[in-house]
Design an enzyme around this catalytic site. Structure first.
Site, PDB file in Angstrom:
ATOM      1  CG  HIS A  20      -1.968  -0.961   1.302  1.00  0.00           C
ATOM      2  ND1 HIS A  20      -2.156  -1.765   2.407  1.00  0.00           N
ATOM      3  CD2 HIS A  20      -2.936  -1.301   0.428  1.00  0.00           C
ATOM      4  CE1 HIS A  20      -3.192  -2.550   2.198  1.00  0.00           C
ATOM      5  NE2 HIS A  20      -3.680  -2.296   0.994  1.00  0.00           N
ATOM      6  CE  LYS A  44     -12.622  -6.071   1.436  1.00  0.00           C
ATOM      7  NZ  LYS A  44     -11.367  -5.517   0.918  1.00  0.00           N
ATOM      8  NE  ARG A  97      -3.078  -7.876  -4.140  1.00  0.00           N
ATOM      9  CZ  ARG A  97      -3.933  -8.071  -3.172  1.00  0.00           C
ATOM     10  NH1 ARG A  97      -3.555  -7.944  -1.939  1.00  0.00           N
ATOM     11  NH2 ARG A  97      -5.169  -8.422  -3.409  1.00  0.00           N
ATOM     12  CB  SER A 135      -4.554  -6.393   4.468  1.00  0.00           C
ATOM     13  OG  SER A 135      -4.037  -5.158   4.066  1.00  0.00           O
TER      14      SER A 135
END
Length: 181
Positions: A20, A44, A97, A135
């Protein structure tokens, strides 16, 4: 006089990773002012609350601000396009990514363009050393006692260790994040 270019880099940042931060540094070169939007995204089930995540991101970008780079951090719990328009942003920055990110991001960019064609979406490819960092994986590795030093800053690693220790004291299973047996 030209209009100031404002960009938004949205995410959950639970927690903010080196990947990030890499995108933040690179995005800040593309706009005059970068707003990092920390999404509430309760769906989430974040490890950290929105105010905690905002504080983590603020701590990480403080060195950039000290260098005079125009970056700020704001929480949001609205539709991304509404947040971007409210910030007067003309661009949304998204990091990619892997190919697996592309389909989702492509669909989101298309929907956002339909909602407001005046706001562009710009994709930045993750640097090769950060392409595999997520993450979710960082939390899983950290929860199970693995070394996350290559994936997050020392500050974030410390906050994760504190949270996992707190969860352990409260009877939350460190392997699953849920209540212990």
């Amino acid at each position: 006089m030209s209009e100031r270019r404002i960009g938004v880099y949205p995410g959950t940042f639970d927690p903010i990773t080196n990947g990030h931060f890499d995108i933040i540094q690179r995005a800040a070169k593309l706009v005059d002012h970068l707003i990092i939007g920390v999404a509430s995204n309760a769906g989430k089930g974040p490890l950290f609350s929105t105010p905690e995540r905002v504080a983590l991101v603020q701590d990480e970008v403080a060195p950039l601000i000290a260098k005079g780079i125009s970056v700020e951090v704001r929480p949001f719990d609205t539709l991304l396009m509404n947040f971007a328009v409210g910030c007067q942003a003309k661009v949304i920055i998204r990091g990619l990514r892997a190919v697996s990110d592309f389909e989702y991001e492509f669909q989101m960019a298309g929907m956002n363009a339909r909602l407001n064609p005046q706001v562009e979406t710009v994709f930045l490819m993750a640097s090769d050393r950060h392409q595999f960092i997520s993450s979710r994986f960082v939390k899983e590795i950290g929860r199970l006692g693995g070394d996350i030093a290559h994936f997050v800053s020392p500050r974030v690693a410390h906050r994760l260790a504190e949270r996992f220790a707190q969860d352990s004291r409260q009877g939350i299973d460190p392997a699953t994040g849920g209540a212990g047996e």
